[in-house]
Design an enzyme around this catalytic site. Structure first.
Site, mmCIF file in Angstrom:
data_model
loop_
_atom_site.group_PDB
_atom_site.id
_atom_site.type_symbol
_atom_site.label_atom_id
_atom_site.label_comp_id
_atom_site.label_asym_id
_atom_site.label_seq_id
_atom_site.Cartn_x
_atom_site.Cartn_y
_atom_site.Cartn_z
ATOM 1 N N HIS A 103 30.660 -12.098 0.019
ATOM 2 C CA HIS A 103 29.497 -11.326 0.463
ATOM 3 C C HIS A 103 29.308 -11.676 1.943
ATOM 4 O O HIS A 103 29.574 -12.815 2.348
ATOM 5 C CB HIS A 103 28.209 -11.755 -0.235
ATOM 6 N N ASP A 106 27.596 -14.895 2.442
ATOM 7 C CA ASP A 106 28.313 -16.123 2.048
ATOM 8 C C ASP A 106 29.020 -16.720 3.250
ATOM 9 O O ASP A 106 29.056 -17.933 3.420
ATOM 10 C CB ASP A 106 29.443 -15.857 1.036
#
Ligand code: XLS
Ligand code: CA
Ligand code: CA
Length: 438
Positions: A103, A106
């Site tokens: 993501h 992340d």
């Protein structure tokens, strides 16, 4: 190869064969071994999930971090992001996987402003690009986290506030740019909070129309920037929303057809989401596959006694074998892969536990690849199934399927031919045969 974050693993994990007792070796996954024309690596296309493996800290609803990860505490937010990327590539290389998934949030920290968040992402994407080039590890898919930030509490594209819709769009635009820059082969949409809690304050029809508008815009934007990767939707019935609009494969396919999106998307099927929806993993894979829409897999498992999204590593050979049967029968996952959307348990605190966890998942799928390949080659199930439906291939059965008959004629047929005979489905015999192969 650097030895900064995983010094206890000195070499890439070797394949030692099924008699090995070395816990840091593969017993079945032999990257270059050919199975029916393709190597194991080509069949399985394993991927590491950045959020769990690198960012996971063991915390749960009842307690904070139990894992002590050096890379998560090496300076300011951007220093940590770079250190985490270093740890990630050290891990991929030592494990011997070709792919990873992330993501946006992340890999790079959110900033004070949206512009700062975009800048952080750009900085880390440049760094990841360099590491991809050095190691040959590739991006299976990218995605945007539209569920953690409090602003998305009532949904992203399904939010009642159009301003939040705009923010979600801006974020996905940047995540798509990042995925394109890193050569990502797919892009995933998982509708974390695209659902609702209470109908008392929700216009469900409107929210689904908003979601469809959002996805159409994403399709248009991908075209504009020349992103050729596959778009994937990942069904899940609940958690964090009580009702998620992409509940399961069948619901999601119906949604895509209703809103004229079906040509642009395939599905990313996760094992644990299947069981949360009260389906089996193989059921969801099959629903997607028979529609020509099985694009990728989040390989994990849940715990039926717990009943939430436990995201455990897949070690149940029965389930992984049935999954590989679906995948082989549709000739592989194309640009998709097997992404380990899974994390070690809270008590598995050491970095080396990440290796044990992935090795187990990779061996389970490699072993199941071999088993499923044999079952298909020897036509164990397919012969039985074709015999079971053989009556539709000739005579009246063939006429039924060709649309050449009707209720009147079938009534006449029954009056002349008499009642049909019962035939056994032989389920137990087939279960025994499957166990023989496993
Ligand atoms: C959460 C989902 C999520 C998606 C990517 O349950 O599995 O991690 O795979 O957003
Ligand atoms: Ca997932
Ligand atoms: Ca999950």
């Amino acid at each position: 190869m650097k030895h900064t974050y995983f010094p206890e693993v000195k070499h890439p994990i070797p394949y030692e064969g099924r008699d090995s007792r070395n816990p840091l070796a593969f017993k079945y996954y032999n990257k270059d071994q050919k199975v029916g024309g393709k190597t194991m690596a080509e069949h399985l296309r394993f991927s590491v999930a950045y959020w769990h493996t690198l960012k996971g800290d063991g915390s749960d609803m009842f307690g904070g971090a139990s894992f002590d990860r050096a890379w998560l505490k090496s300076g300011d937010a951007l220093d940590c992001a770079r250190a985490t990327m270093d740890a990630a590539f050290e891990f991929y290389q030592k494990l011997g996987v070709d792919y990873y998934c992330f993501h946006d949030r992340d890999i790079a920290p959110a900033g004070e402003t949206f512009a700062r968040s975009c800048k952080n992402l750009q900085t880390i994407v440049d760094y990841a690009k360099q590491l991809q080039k050095e190691t040959g590890v590739k991006l299976l898919w990218g995605t945007a986290n539209l569920f953690s930030a409090p602003i998305f509490t009532s949904g992203a594209s399904t939010n009642p506030d159009a301003h939040v819709f705009a923010l979600a769009a801006a974020q996905v635009k940047n995540a798509l740019d990042a995925t394109l820059a890193l050569g990502g082969e797919n892009y995933v949409f998982w509708g974390g909070r695209e659902g609702y809690e209470s109908l008392l304050n929700t216009d469900m029809k409107r929210e689904q129309e908003q979601l469809a508008r959002f996805l159409h815009m994403a399709v248009d934007y991908a075209k504009k920037i020349g992103f050729k990767g596959q778009f994937l939707i990942e069904p899940k019935p609940c958690e964090p929303s009580k009702h998620q609009y992409d509940t399961d494969a069948a619901t999601t396919l119906a949604f895509l057809r209703t809103y004229d999106l079906i040509d642009h998307f395939k599905l990313n099927i996760e094992a644990n989401h299947a069981t949360l929806a009260r389906h089996t993993f193989e059921h969801e894979l099959t629903v997607a596959s028979i529609a020509g829409k099985l694009g990728s897999v989040d390989a994990n498992r849940g715990d039926l006694l717990l009943g939430w999204d436990t995201d455990q590593f897949p070690t149940d050979l029965y389930s992984t074998t049935l999954a590989m049967l679906v995948i082989l029968n549709q000739n592989g996952l194309g640009s998709g892969g097997l992404n380990f959307d899974a994390h070690p348990r809270r008590s598995s605190i050491d970095p080396v536990d990440l290796f044990h966890a992935h090795i187990g998942g990779m061996d389970a799928f490699a072993r199941s690849l071999l088993t499923a390949h044999r079952i298909i080659e020897e036509k164990v199930l397919s012969d039985f199934v074709s015999r079971r439906y053989a009556s539709y291939t000739s005579g009246m059965g063939a006429r039924i399927m060709a649309g050449e008959t009707d209720f009147n004629e079938l009534e006449k047929y029954i009056l002349e031919q008499g009642l049909p005979q019962m035939k056994s489905g032989r389920q137990e015999m087939l279960e025994n045969m499957l166990n023989d192969y496993i």
